[in-house]
Enzyme design. Sequence first.
Site, PDB file in Angstrom:
ATOM      1  NE  ARG A 108      -3.733   0.973   2.048  1.00  0.00           N
ATOM      2  CZ  ARG A 108      -4.928   1.261   2.557  1.00  0.00           C
ATOM      3  NH1 ARG A 108      -5.037   2.173   3.501  1.00  0.00           N
ATOM      4  NH2 ARG A 108      -6.002   0.646   2.115  1.00  0.00           N
ATOM      5  CG  HIS A 135      -8.428   0.536  -2.615  1.00  0.00           C
ATOM      6  ND1 HIS A 135      -7.686  -0.521  -2.130  1.00  0.00           N
ATOM      7  CD2 HIS A 135      -9.124   1.021  -1.548  1.00  0.00           C
ATOM      8  CE1 HIS A 135      -7.925  -0.654  -0.829  1.00  0.00           C
ATOM      9  NE2 HIS A 135      -8.799   0.263  -0.456  1.00  0.00           N
ATOM     10  CD  GLN A 138     -13.034  -0.789  -0.307  1.00  0.00           C
ATOM     11  OE1 GLN A 138     -12.182  -0.705   0.561  1.00  0.00           O
ATOM     12  NE2 GLN A 138     -14.291  -1.097  -0.031  1.00  0.00           N
ATOM     13  CG  ASP A 232     -13.093   7.293  -1.083  1.00  0.00           C
ATOM     14  OD1 ASP A 232     -12.927   7.332   0.157  1.00  0.00           O
ATOM     15  OD2 ASP A 232     -12.191   6.954  -1.885  1.00  0.00           O
ATOM     16  CB  CYS A 273     -13.836   2.325   0.423  1.00  0.00           C
ATOM     17  SG  CYS A 273     -13.367   4.054   0.290  1.00  0.00           S
ATOM     18  NE  ARG A 318     -11.020  -4.210   1.299  1.00  0.00           N
ATOM     19  CZ  ARG A 318     -10.055  -3.348   1.617  1.00  0.00           C
ATOM     20  NH1 ARG A 318     -10.297  -2.295   2.385  1.00  0.00           N
ATOM     21  NH2 ARG A 318      -8.826  -3.480   1.136  1.00  0.00           N
TER      22      ARG A 318
END
Length: 330
Positions: A108, A135, A138, A232, A273, A318
């Site tokens: 990440r 991402h 996600q 987001d 998310c 996740r």
Amino acid sequence: MNGSLRGRSLLTLTDFTPQEINLMLEVSHDFKRQKRAGQPHAIHKGKNIALLFEKTSTRTRSAFVVAAQDLGVNAEYLGKDDIQLGKKESVEDTAKVLGRMFDGIEFRGFAHETVEKLAQFSGVPVWNGLTDKFHPTQMLADFMTMQEYVGKDLRGVKITYVGDGRNNTANTLLLACAQMGLDFRILAPNELRPAGELVDQAHQFAAQSGAKITITDNFDEALIGTQFIYTDIWASMGEEDQLADRINLLRNYQVNRAMLDHTGNREVRFMHCLPSFHNLNTETGRKVHEQFGLTEMEVTDEVFNSSNSIVFDEAENRLHTIKAVLALTL
Ligand code: CP
Ligand code: NVA
């Protein structure tokens, strides 16, 4: 475990065909059932993976750690101050070293090129846990969650992403929904539309999959009849200095009860998310309140906590989706 994805990296979802993405989702649902039933599934005992984090994380880090543990895999967390990466040792050399010791690497961070280099030079599967551009893990959790509400076949499902239409989440959703044949809409001001090359790529996928892609600042066009509203944060990690501009651009794009009503769909689901600024219970939220007078940003507290909201299903998923990715690619 189906061996067809063994050794593959997940840098973006476009590395995989819709069939392969469906396989990952199938395996994710299986792992969720196994976890609920208390069935052990340590199918990769003795393997080791490295978790590289240049940026902070709650969900992604936790999901990788717990997924690894459940699969019998040891996960080693290497934070930004723990290793030399890019500061005292090139990404290429770091990749070569880690690839000699670990069976897979999660990254990440900021530059998407870093995760590409890790994959190029490590010789082991590399998983993108978020870069400035994409991402992908996600989106697997998002698709899994949507399937739990509307069924396995996501083709034609209507989803509207509202807000910063050019961040990692929006970019990934755009391409993934185009690949998988959804009716995907971005509701964003002109200044925050996705890059032209990504839009072109999305249209190419759509021509294959039957997806419908709409990028607009027209609320009717984006919202009416939609089944999912997704948002987001307004300034992603690394862009905090642009928050004032973003507030100006996005204050009319807040997901609130009026926006949900605008869809005409009482069953519309709210997705995010996370993390989210929906109240004053964070330092950032309080600073924004002092500076700009806002008590909520991208979503109201009411919508966030309403029965329309499925954000914690997404968060849980996740774990199951990242576990599927590890299980299939290791
Ligand atoms: N959604 C997500 O990636 O959360 P974290 O930043 O907490 O990992
Ligand atoms: N767009 C957000 C996503 C966080 C999971 C960010 O990059 O900060």
